[in-house]
Design a protein around this motif. Structure first.
Motif, PDB file in Angstrom:
ATOM      1  N   VAL A  23      30.530  48.707  36.009  1.00  0.00           N
ATOM      2  CA  VAL A  23      30.104  47.465  35.362  1.00  0.00           C
ATOM      3  C   VAL A  23      31.311  46.681  34.855  1.00  0.00           C
ATOM      4  N   MET A  24      32.235  47.394  34.166  1.00  0.00           N
ATOM      5  CA  MET A  24      33.404  46.713  33.616  1.00  0.00           C
ATOM      6  C   MET A  24      34.286  46.126  34.713  1.00  0.00           C
ATOM      7  N   THR A  25      34.394  46.836  35.818  1.00  0.00           N
ATOM      8  CA  THR A  25      35.325  46.427  36.866  1.00  0.00           C
ATOM      9  C   THR A  25      34.773  45.316  37.744  1.00  0.00           C
ATOM     10  N   PHE A  26      33.497  45.428  38.105  1.00  0.00           N
ATOM     11  CA  PHE A  26      32.953  44.494  39.089  1.00  0.00           C
ATOM     12  C   PHE A  26      31.857  43.583  38.504  1.00  0.00           C
ATOM     13  N   ALA A  27      30.908  44.142  37.776  1.00  0.00           N
ATOM     14  CA  ALA A  27      29.761  43.338  37.342  1.00  0.00           C
ATOM     15  C   ALA A  27      30.167  42.246  36.350  1.00  0.00           C
ATOM     16  N   GLY A  53      41.706  26.617  38.832  1.00  0.00           N
ATOM     17  CA  GLY A  53      41.728  28.061  39.061  1.00  0.00           C
ATOM     18  C   GLY A  53      41.441  28.880  37.828  1.00  0.00           C
ATOM     19  N   PHE A  54      41.105  28.213  36.724  1.00  0.00           N
ATOM     20  CA  PHE A  54      40.911  28.953  35.466  1.00  0.00           C
ATOM     21  C   PHE A  54      39.784  29.973  35.582  1.00  0.00           C
ATOM     22  N   LEU A  55      38.659  29.602  36.202  1.00  0.00           N
ATOM     23  CA  LEU A  55      37.502  30.499  36.243  1.00  0.00           C
ATOM     24  C   LEU A  55      37.796  31.781  37.029  1.00  0.00           C
ATOM     25  N   PRO A  56      38.296  31.724  38.270  1.00  0.00           N
ATOM     26  CA  PRO A  56      38.613  32.985  38.961  1.00  0.00           C
ATOM     27  C   PRO A  56      39.733  33.764  38.284  1.00  0.00           C
ATOM     28  N   VAL A  57      40.722  33.059  37.737  1.00  0.00           N
ATOM     29  CA  VAL A  57      41.805  33.745  37.021  1.00  0.00           C
ATOM     30  C   VAL A  57      41.260  34.482  35.800  1.00  0.00           C
ATOM     31  N   LEU A  58      40.367  33.814  35.073  1.00  0.00           N
ATOM     32  CA  LEU A  58      39.744  34.444  33.904  1.00  0.00           C
ATOM     33  C   LEU A  58      38.972  35.697  34.317  1.00  0.00           C
ATOM     34  N   SER A  59      38.222  35.611  35.396  1.00  0.00           N
ATOM     35  CA  SER A  59      37.418  36.757  35.847  1.00  0.00           C
ATOM     36  C   SER A  59      38.313  37.940  36.205  1.00  0.00           C
ATOM     37  N   LEU A  60      39.398  37.674  36.921  1.00  0.00           N
ATOM     38  CA  LEU A  60      40.311  38.752  37.316  1.00  0.00           C
ATOM     39  C   LEU A  60      41.028  39.343  36.110  1.00  0.00           C
ATOM     40  N   ALA A  61      41.413  38.489  35.168  1.00  0.00           N
ATOM     41  CA  ALA A  61      42.127  38.974  33.988  1.00  0.00           C
ATOM     42  C   ALA A  61      41.244  39.901  33.164  1.00  0.00           C
ATOM     43  N   LEU A  62      39.969  39.533  33.005  1.00  0.00           N
ATOM     44  CA  LEU A  62      39.066  40.382  32.232  1.00  0.00           C
ATOM     45  C   LEU A  62      38.839  41.717  32.923  1.00  0.00           C
ATOM     46  N   ALA A  63      38.732  41.715  34.246  1.00  0.00           N
ATOM     47  CA  ALA A  63      38.552  42.974  34.975  1.00  0.00           C
ATOM     48  C   ALA A  63      39.763  43.889  34.776  1.00  0.00           C
ATOM     49  N   ALA A  64      40.968  43.340  34.906  1.00  0.00           N
ATOM     50  CA  ALA A  64      42.183  44.141  34.725  1.00  0.00           C
ATOM     51  C   ALA A  64      42.323  44.625  33.287  1.00  0.00           C
ATOM     52  N   LEU A 107      44.182  50.856  39.847  1.00  0.00           N
ATOM     53  CA  LEU A 107      44.836  49.742  40.530  1.00  0.00           C
ATOM     54  C   LEU A 107      44.034  49.303  41.744  1.00  0.00           C
ATOM     55  N   VAL A 108      43.546  50.272  42.518  1.00  0.00           N
ATOM     56  CA  VAL A 108      42.723  49.937  43.682  1.00  0.00           C
ATOM     57  C   VAL A 108      41.444  49.225  43.237  1.00  0.00           C
ATOM     58  N   ALA A 109      40.840  49.689  42.139  1.00  0.00           N
ATOM     59  CA  ALA A 109      39.628  49.041  41.630  1.00  0.00           C
ATOM     60  C   ALA A 109      39.924  47.599  41.222  1.00  0.00           C
ATOM     61  N   ALA A 110      41.074  47.382  40.553  1.00  0.00           N
ATOM     62  CA  ALA A 110      41.439  46.024  40.133  1.00  0.00           C
ATOM     63  C   ALA A 110      41.646  45.127  41.349  1.00  0.00           C
ATOM     64  N   VAL A 111      42.324  45.630  42.365  1.00  0.00           N
ATOM     65  CA  VAL A 111      42.548  44.841  43.580  1.00  0.00           C
ATOM     66  C   VAL A 111      41.214  44.562  44.280  1.00  0.00           C
ATOM     67  N   GLY A 112      40.340  45.581  44.315  1.00  0.00           N
ATOM     68  CA  GLY A 112      39.023  45.391  44.935  1.00  0.00           C
ATOM     69  C   GLY A 112      38.219  44.316  44.216  1.00  0.00           C
ATOM     70  N   ALA A 113      38.251  44.356  42.877  1.00  0.00           N
ATOM     71  CA  ALA A 113      37.541  43.326  42.111  1.00  0.00           C
ATOM     72  C   ALA A 113      38.125  41.946  42.387  1.00  0.00           C
ATOM     73  N   ALA A 114      39.458  41.880  42.524  1.00  0.00           N
ATOM     74  CA  ALA A 114      40.111  40.596  42.798  1.00  0.00           C
ATOM     75  C   ALA A 114      39.659  40.030  44.138  1.00  0.00           C
ATOM     76  N   VAL A 115      39.588  40.892  45.146  1.00  0.00           N
ATOM     77  CA  VAL A 115      39.169  40.433  46.485  1.00  0.00           C
ATOM     78  C   VAL A 115      37.739  39.909  46.443  1.00  0.00           C
ATOM     79  N   VAL A 116      36.861  40.653  45.773  1.00  0.00           N
ATOM     80  CA  VAL A 116      35.448  40.244  45.700  1.00  0.00           C
ATOM     81  C   VAL A 116      35.307  38.914  44.956  1.00  0.00           C
ATOM     82  N   VAL A 117      35.995  38.784  43.813  1.00  0.00           N
ATOM     83  CA  VAL A 117      35.889  37.554  43.007  1.00  0.00           C
ATOM     84  C   VAL A 117      36.420  36.353  43.782  1.00  0.00           C
ATOM     85  N   LEU A 118      37.582  36.508  44.414  1.00  0.00           N
ATOM     86  CA  LEU A 118      38.158  35.378  45.155  1.00  0.00           C
ATOM     87  C   LEU A 118      37.275  34.978  46.333  1.00  0.00           C
TER      88      LEU A 118
END
Length: 243
Positions: A23-27, A53-64, A107-118
């Motif tokens: 949930v924290m990483t992806f949802a 780009g604020f919205l996708p950047v914000l989403s990735l930052a919170l996941a990391a 790290l892999v989870a963070a990268v995976g979340a980044a790919v999905v969000v983008l």
């Protein structure tokens, strides 16, 4: 198969079975993207100097941030609390493999979340992609490494898993404020902007937003993230206890 590979495989399965981590990483980042994207918060705010780009950047930052300041330290502190690290230290499987495996999995989870969000932002909300993908990747990886370094430091100091969670949350919420999550762009108070430039979440978000608009992350942001990573990793390595 090497010892690290075996432990990483096991830690990956444990990570996927933990619904809180998923949930924290992806949802959460996907939810933020969908909610704010649905109400039209995808074009930025030129009046207040907020990038598109604020919205996708914000989403990735919170996941990391949630991975680095909550999931990672809680898991490691719980392993110590339950004696798992102590038992491993008496076997040929040195517990340092567990640390390395945890870093790899997160790290892999963070990268995976980044790919999905983008991908979701580009396909569903026509947000587009970073104009400078290399600079964006550098900013994202340095932000993740600095947050994971802080997470290792929390794991090194916290006596229990619950204590690690509490300390991580104490770091998480101020980090969100100084990153400009609630006060983006020129809405942030003047006195807080220098802190944003050098805090792990703020410097990381600034670096990624600059790259999203086609520029390169500033030297201040890059140096701050590297210093935080090196110092946090060095201190955590010195004070980390296996039991």
């Amino acid at each position: 198969m090497s010892t690290l590979t075996k432990i990483t495989t096991v830690e990956s399965k444990l990570f996927l079975r933990d619904s809180t981590s998923a949930v924290m990483t992806f949802a959460v980042p996907i939810g933020i993207l969908v909610i704010f994207g649905s109400i039209g918060f995808t074009e930025g705010d030129n009046e207040n100097n907020v990038s598109a780009g604020f919205l996708p950047v914000l989403s990735l930052a919170l996941a990391a941030a949630m991975l680095g300041l909550s999931v990672l330290p809680t898991v490691l502190a719980t392993y110590r609390e339950k004696g798992i690290l102590r038992r491993l230290s008496t076997t040929p499987v040195h517990p340092v493999n567990v640390l390395a495996a945890q870093l790899l999995v997160n790290l892999v989870a963070a990268v995976g979340a980044a790919v999905v969000v983008l991908a979701l932002g580009a396909v569903a909300f026509d947000i587009g992609m970073p104009d400078n993908p290399v600079g964006f990747l550098i900013g994202f990886l340095l932000m993740a490494s600095s947050l994971f370094g802080l997470g290792l430091l929390v794991a090194a100091l916290a006596p229990t898993g619950k204590a690690a969670t509490s300390i991580g949350m104490l770091l998480f919420f101020p980090s969100m404020f100084f990153a400009g999550v609630w006060t983006p762009g020129d809405l942030m108070p003047e006195w807080a902007r220098p802190i944003r430039d050098v805090s792990p979440l703020g410097a990381g978000m600034e670096a990624m937003q600059t790259a999203w608009d086609g520029g390169w992350p500033s030297a201040t942001n890059i140096v701050a993230l590297i210093v935080i990573t090196v110092v946090a990793a060095a201190v955590s390595a010195k004070v980390f206890r296996w039991e």
